[in-house]
Enzyme design. Structure first.
Site, PDB file in Angstrom:
ATOM      1  N   LYS A 197     -27.292  44.384 -49.904  1.00 40.69           N
ATOM      2  CA  LYS A 197     -27.627  45.643 -49.980  1.00 40.69           C
ATOM      3  C   LYS A 197     -29.033  45.635 -51.026  1.00 40.69           C
ATOM      4  O   LYS A 197     -28.954  46.351 -51.983  1.00 40.69           O
ATOM      5  CB  LYS A 197     -26.563  46.750 -50.575  1.00 40.69           C
ATOM      6  CG  LYS A 197     -26.898  48.097 -49.890  1.00 40.69           C
ATOM      7  CD  LYS A 197     -25.587  48.928 -49.816  1.00 40.69           C
ATOM      8  CE  LYS A 197     -26.049  50.645 -49.963  1.00 40.69           C
ATOM      9  NZ  LYS A 197     -26.583  50.855 -48.734  1.00 40.69           N
TER      10      LYS A 197
HETATM   11  N1  PMP Z   1     -25.461  49.756 -42.983  1.00 43.97           N
HETATM   12  C1  PMP Z   1     -26.282  50.094 -43.715  1.00 43.97           C
HETATM   13  C2  PMP Z   1     -27.738  49.403 -43.292  1.00 43.97           C
HETATM   14  C3  PMP Z   1     -26.226  50.910 -44.873  1.00 43.97           C
HETATM   15  O1  PMP Z   1     -27.242  51.541 -45.316  1.00 43.97           O
HETATM   16  C4  PMP Z   1     -24.864  51.659 -44.816  1.00 43.97           C
HETATM   17  C5  PMP Z   1     -24.740  52.592 -45.876  1.00 43.97           C
HETATM   18  N2  PMP Z   1     -24.553  51.890 -47.270  1.00 43.97           N
HETATM   19  C6  PMP Z   1     -23.763  51.178 -44.224  1.00 43.97           C
HETATM   20  C7  PMP Z   1     -24.091  50.512 -43.020  1.00 43.97           C
HETATM   21  C8  PMP Z   1     -22.543  51.978 -44.342  1.00 43.97           C
HETATM   22  O2  PMP Z   1     -21.996  51.032 -45.299  1.00 43.97           O
HETATM   23  P1  PMP Z   1     -21.026  51.820 -46.125  1.00 43.97           P
HETATM   24  O3  PMP Z   1     -19.867  52.278 -45.431  1.00 43.97           O
HETATM   25  O4  PMP Z   1     -20.532  50.868 -47.533  1.00 43.97           O
HETATM   26  O5  PMP Z   1     -21.615  53.227 -46.892  1.00 43.97           O
END
Ligand code: PMP
Length: 292
Positions: free
Chosen positions: A152
């Site tokens: 991330k």
């Molecule tokens: N995909 C992307 C590209 C994201 O930025 C996010 C947000 N964090 C998600 C999926 C969803 O992940 P999460 O459930 O951990 O928020």
């Protein structure tokens, strides 16, 4: 209405948001050279805090940044941000950059060490009682060969461009395919389809391994619904009985139109509805309770 000046954590100190500043020479600003998390607080519960911290440390390891705090210290710092701001419902953004130093990709030895920032925001979950419209955008998800989507990282430019393309088209969700043409994810959410009572979602290879994605897979399994990771094409989206997205701020949100295709009956399907409710409940309970 004046916004509350929340306290932001920067390298162990707290500053009012209006005075929370880092250097223009910080690598996250100059090169997007950092990693981050997005965490939700619902009724004083920091949802899946340990999972977020684990993912943050995996992201940092993959970009070869040593976070100078133990996971426990990071956890305490995040809890402290929530406590000091009395943030009962909100969003927390921990961000680790490689740090501040002279310009030049190669001058990493001269950096002062990682910058650690934890930004709180007052935000409610985006629960909706209607289906969203979506479009498959032309921007493809960056493949793992270039930058592993499970990191991330602070490089969100392709997601931003996908979001702009989606907004220009006047729809609410942009869906990215991977570079092979399989369905990947939305700009900041994971994607699922329902067919014949079973749930399908892409493998966590060309997508972020979402914390909400994992929670929803678990909640579905607990409810006796089979969850299958699979490659999917546009065909699977257009012909699905139900389509939904998952994310920290979106929770579970139904999609009832993709491009020119109406999904299922055109309203929120029963499995999506069930998981919306189950996730909403889980977000109040599963994680760390900060206030008595
Ligand atoms: N995909 C992307 C590209 C994201 O930025 C996010 C947000 N964090 C998600 C999926 C969803 O992940 P999460 O459930 O951990 O928020």
């Amino acid at each position: 209405m004046k916004r509350k000046d929340l306290l932001v954590y920067i390298n162990g100190e707290f500053y009012p948001e209006s005075n929370a500043k880092i250097s223009v020479l910080d690598r996250a600003f100059v090169y997007g050279d950092g990693v981050f998390e997005g965490i939700i607080v619902v009724e004083g519960n920091i949802f899946e805090l340990d999972q977020h911290i684990d993912r943050l440390y995996r992201s940092a390891k993959m970009i070869r940044v040593n976070i100078p705090l133990t996971k426990q210290q990071m956890k305490e710092a995040i809890i402290e941000v929530v406590r000091r701001n009395e943030l009962k419902n909100g969003y927390i953004r921990p961000l680790i950059s490689r740090g501040e130093g002279p310009l030049g990709l190669e001058r990493m030895a001269e950096l002062k060490g990682p910058t650690i920032v934890i930004i709180p925001q007052i935000r409610e979950m985006m629960y909706r009682d209607r289906g969203l419209t979506a479009k498959i955008v032309t921007i493809r998800r960056i493949p793992p060969e270039c930058l592993d989507p499970r990191i991330k990282s602070c490089n969100y430019l392709s997601n931003v461009l996908a979001k702009i393309e989606q907004k220009d088209a006047g729809v609410e969700v942009g869906i990215m395919l991977d570079t092979h043409g399989y369905v990947a994810e939305a700009c900041a959410e994971n994607i699922f389809i329902v067919r014949d009572g079973m749930i399908y979602t892409p493998y966590p290879i060309h997508v972020l391994d979402g914390i909400t994605r994992r929670a929803v897979m678990r909640l579905a399994t607990e409810a006796g619904i089979r969850v299958i990771e699979a490659n999917m094409t546009k065909y699977d989206l257009y012909t699905a009985d139900e389509v939904f997205i998952t994310g920290t701020l979106a929770g579970v949100a139904a999609i009832t139109k993709v491009d020119n295709w109406t999904i299922g009956t055109g309203s929120i399907g029963p499995i999506t509805k069930k998981l919306m409710q189950a996730t909403k409940e889980a977000m109040k309970k599963e994680g760390v309770k900060v206030f008595d």
